[in-house]
Design a protein around this motif. Sequence first.
Motif, PDB file in Angstrom:
ATOM      1  N   UNK A  79      65.673 -15.772  77.980  1.00 30.86           N
ATOM      2  CA  UNK A  79      65.838 -15.089  76.694  1.00 30.86           C
ATOM      3  C   UNK A  79      65.913 -16.081  75.542  1.00 30.86           C
ATOM      4  N   UNK A  80      66.947 -15.918  74.690  1.00 32.90           N
ATOM      5  CA  UNK A  80      67.091 -16.786  73.514  1.00 32.90           C
ATOM      6  C   UNK A  80      68.067 -17.940  73.754  1.00 32.90           C
ATOM      7  N   UNK A  81      68.356 -18.258  75.018  1.00 29.57           N
ATOM      8  CA  UNK A  81      69.312 -19.322  75.321  1.00 29.57           C
ATOM      9  C   UNK A  81      68.858 -20.680  74.784  1.00 29.57           C
ATOM     10  N   UNK A  82      67.552 -20.934  74.805  1.00 28.41           N
ATOM     11  CA  UNK A  82      67.069 -22.248  74.397  1.00 28.41           C
ATOM     12  C   UNK A  82      67.481 -22.578  72.969  1.00 28.41           C
ATOM     13  N   UNK A  83      67.274 -21.648  72.054  1.00 24.14           N
ATOM     14  CA  UNK A  83      67.607 -21.909  70.649  1.00 24.14           C
ATOM     15  C   UNK A  83      69.095 -22.191  70.480  1.00 24.14           C
ATOM     16  N   UNK A 100      57.122 -29.762  79.145  1.00 24.34           N
ATOM     17  CA  UNK A 100      56.025 -29.045  78.496  1.00 24.34           C
ATOM     18  C   UNK A 100      55.736 -29.586  77.096  1.00 24.34           C
ATOM     19  N   UNK A 101      56.769 -30.138  76.442  1.00 30.38           N
ATOM     20  CA  UNK A 101      56.594 -30.716  75.106  1.00 30.38           C
ATOM     21  C   UNK A 101      56.271 -32.206  75.178  1.00 30.38           C
ATOM     22  N   UNK A 102      56.300 -32.758  76.391  1.00 31.39           N
ATOM     23  CA  UNK A 102      56.034 -34.179  76.616  1.00 31.39           C
ATOM     24  C   UNK A 102      56.971 -35.070  75.812  1.00 31.39           C
ATOM     25  N   UNK A 103      58.192 -34.590  75.621  1.00 32.54           N
ATOM     26  CA  UNK A 103      59.176 -35.367  74.868  1.00 32.54           C
ATOM     27  C   UNK A 103      60.178 -34.457  74.191  1.00 32.54           C
ATOM     28  N   UNK A 104      60.791 -34.945  73.097  1.00 32.58           N
ATOM     29  CA  UNK A 104      61.799 -34.130  72.410  1.00 32.58           C
ATOM     30  C   UNK A 104      61.180 -32.934  71.698  1.00 32.58           C
ATOM     31  N   UNK A 105      61.901 -31.822  71.715  1.00 36.30           N
ATOM     32  CA  UNK A 105      61.424 -30.608  71.052  1.00 36.30           C
ATOM     33  C   UNK A 105      61.733 -30.692  69.566  1.00 36.30           C
ATOM     34  N   UNK A 106      60.744 -30.350  68.758  1.00 34.59           N
ATOM     35  CA  UNK A 106      60.885 -30.335  67.308  1.00 34.59           C
ATOM     36  C   UNK A 106      60.456 -28.966  66.805  1.00 34.59           C
ATOM     37  N   UNK A 107      61.420 -28.124  66.463  1.00 30.57           N
ATOM     38  CA  UNK A 107      61.088 -26.765  66.044  1.00 30.57           C
ATOM     39  C   UNK A 107      60.503 -26.704  64.638  1.00 30.57           C
ATOM     40  N   UNK A 108      60.447 -27.838  63.941  1.00 32.85           N
ATOM     41  CA  UNK A 108      59.723 -27.875  62.671  1.00 32.85           C
ATOM     42  C   UNK A 108      58.223 -27.940  62.899  1.00 32.85           C
ATOM     43  N   UNK A 109      57.834 -28.249  64.130  1.00 30.49           N
ATOM     44  CA  UNK A 109      56.421 -28.301  64.513  1.00 30.49           C
ATOM     45  C   UNK A 109      56.003 -26.901  64.963  1.00 30.49           C
ATOM     46  N   UNK A 110      55.009 -26.288  64.299  1.00 22.26           N
ATOM     47  CA  UNK A 110      54.591 -24.925  64.687  1.00 22.26           C
ATOM     48  C   UNK A 110      54.085 -24.841  66.121  1.00 22.26           C
ATOM     49  N   UNK A 116      57.777 -22.724  72.673  1.00 26.71           N
ATOM     50  CA  UNK A 116      59.076 -22.203  73.090  1.00 26.71           C
ATOM     51  C   UNK A 116      59.028 -20.684  73.255  1.00 26.71           C
ATOM     52  N   UNK A 117      58.307 -20.002  72.390  1.00 27.54           N
ATOM     53  CA  UNK A 117      58.149 -18.548  72.537  1.00 27.54           C
ATOM     54  C   UNK A 117      57.433 -18.222  73.840  1.00 27.54           C
ATOM     55  N   UNK A 118      56.401 -18.996  74.157  1.00 27.16           N
ATOM     56  CA  UNK A 118      55.642 -18.773  75.385  1.00 27.16           C
ATOM     57  C   UNK A 118      56.516 -19.010  76.617  1.00 27.16           C
ATOM     58  N   UNK A 119      57.263 -20.111  76.621  1.00 23.66           N
ATOM     59  CA  UNK A 119      58.108 -20.423  77.772  1.00 23.66           C
ATOM     60  C   UNK A 119      59.210 -19.389  77.955  1.00 23.66           C
ATOM     61  N   UNK A 120      59.796 -18.915  76.843  1.00 24.12           N
ATOM     62  CA  UNK A 120      60.820 -17.874  76.929  1.00 24.12           C
ATOM     63  C   UNK A 120      60.272 -16.596  77.527  1.00 24.12           C
ATOM     64  N   UNK A 121      59.056 -16.229  77.134  1.00 29.30           N
ATOM     65  CA  UNK A 121      58.428 -15.024  77.687  1.00 29.30           C
ATOM     66  C   UNK A 121      58.125 -15.198  79.170  1.00 29.30           C
ATOM     67  N   UNK A 122      57.672 -16.394  79.558  1.00 27.16           N
ATOM     68  CA  UNK A 122      57.374 -16.642  80.966  1.00 27.16           C
ATOM     69  C   UNK A 122      58.632 -16.571  81.821  1.00 27.16           C
ATOM     70  N   UNK A 123      59.752 -17.067  81.287  1.00 25.24           N
ATOM     71  CA  UNK A 123      61.008 -17.024  82.038  1.00 25.24           C
ATOM     72  C   UNK A 123      61.443 -15.593  82.296  1.00 25.24           C
ATOM     73  N   UNK A 124      61.360 -14.752  81.258  1.00 24.54           N
ATOM     74  CA  UNK A 124      61.706 -13.328  81.442  1.00 24.54           C
ATOM     75  C   UNK A 124      60.721 -12.657  82.389  1.00 24.54           C
ATOM     76  N   UNK A 125      59.439 -12.994  82.244  1.00 26.00           N
ATOM     77  CA  UNK A 125      58.413 -12.380  83.087  1.00 26.00           C
ATOM     78  C   UNK A 125      58.632 -12.726  84.556  1.00 26.00           C
ATOM     79  N   UNK A 126      59.052 -13.963  84.830  1.00 27.10           N
ATOM     80  CA  UNK A 126      59.286 -14.369  86.219  1.00 27.10           C
ATOM     81  C   UNK A 126      60.379 -13.530  86.858  1.00 27.10           C
TER      82      UNK A 126
END
Length: 209
Positions: A79-83, A100-110, A116-126
């Motif tokens: 869900x929204x745990x990552x944020x 998946x980001x090959x390093x640190x996550x930067x949410x200023x990067x579109x 992150x939206x894709x990974x969150x959806x995949x986690x719920x889908x699993x």
Amino acid sequence: MSTVEFQDGATSLGWQREVAEETIRGRGMIVAEYFDEGCSRRLSWRERPAAAQLMAAAAGPNRSFDAVVIGEYERAFYGDQFNAVLTTLQEHGIQLWLPEAEGPVNLDDPVHRALMLLLGSQSRREVLRARHWVLAAMRVQARVQGRFLGGRPPYGYRLADAGPHPNRTHTSWGRRLHRLNPIQPPHRGCGGSSSNARPDVAWPGSRGS
């Protein structure tokens, strides 16, 4: 890692650590390890023992790390745990790294936001897909194999012992296999009742004679 009784903890930890080491290779080293067993990903990090220890260490003044690297997104977040986790870590000056980001996550990067939206959806889908598979398999077992799925026996049947459970984990819990045996209706005479009739058991048959 949840469903701990059906997975090899050492193997699961091993491949997740390998992924984490590959992610930070040449840019850092692992100085502490936090691994939860038997905890559903739907639990918040503060409800998982090892994850809660990590968050407590992150808030401490003498922590030994300045970044957190995740072995697999789907094992860590739901869900929204990552944020929520990322925000808390950033408040303490700690980066969050993902393979998946090959390093640190930067949410200023579109691109990272979309990822992150894709990974969150995949986690719920699993989770939903696994639940669908289990329920579908149970329906097939009941319809095709005559498996008993629990609850009260259906009309005209009673539960009978069918020997030891084939799963050693269930056997260690004292569980045994059971099968449904049909109940034979009593012999009924015309205009009379049978002395073998049991008022507490139902069986298939017609009423009267």
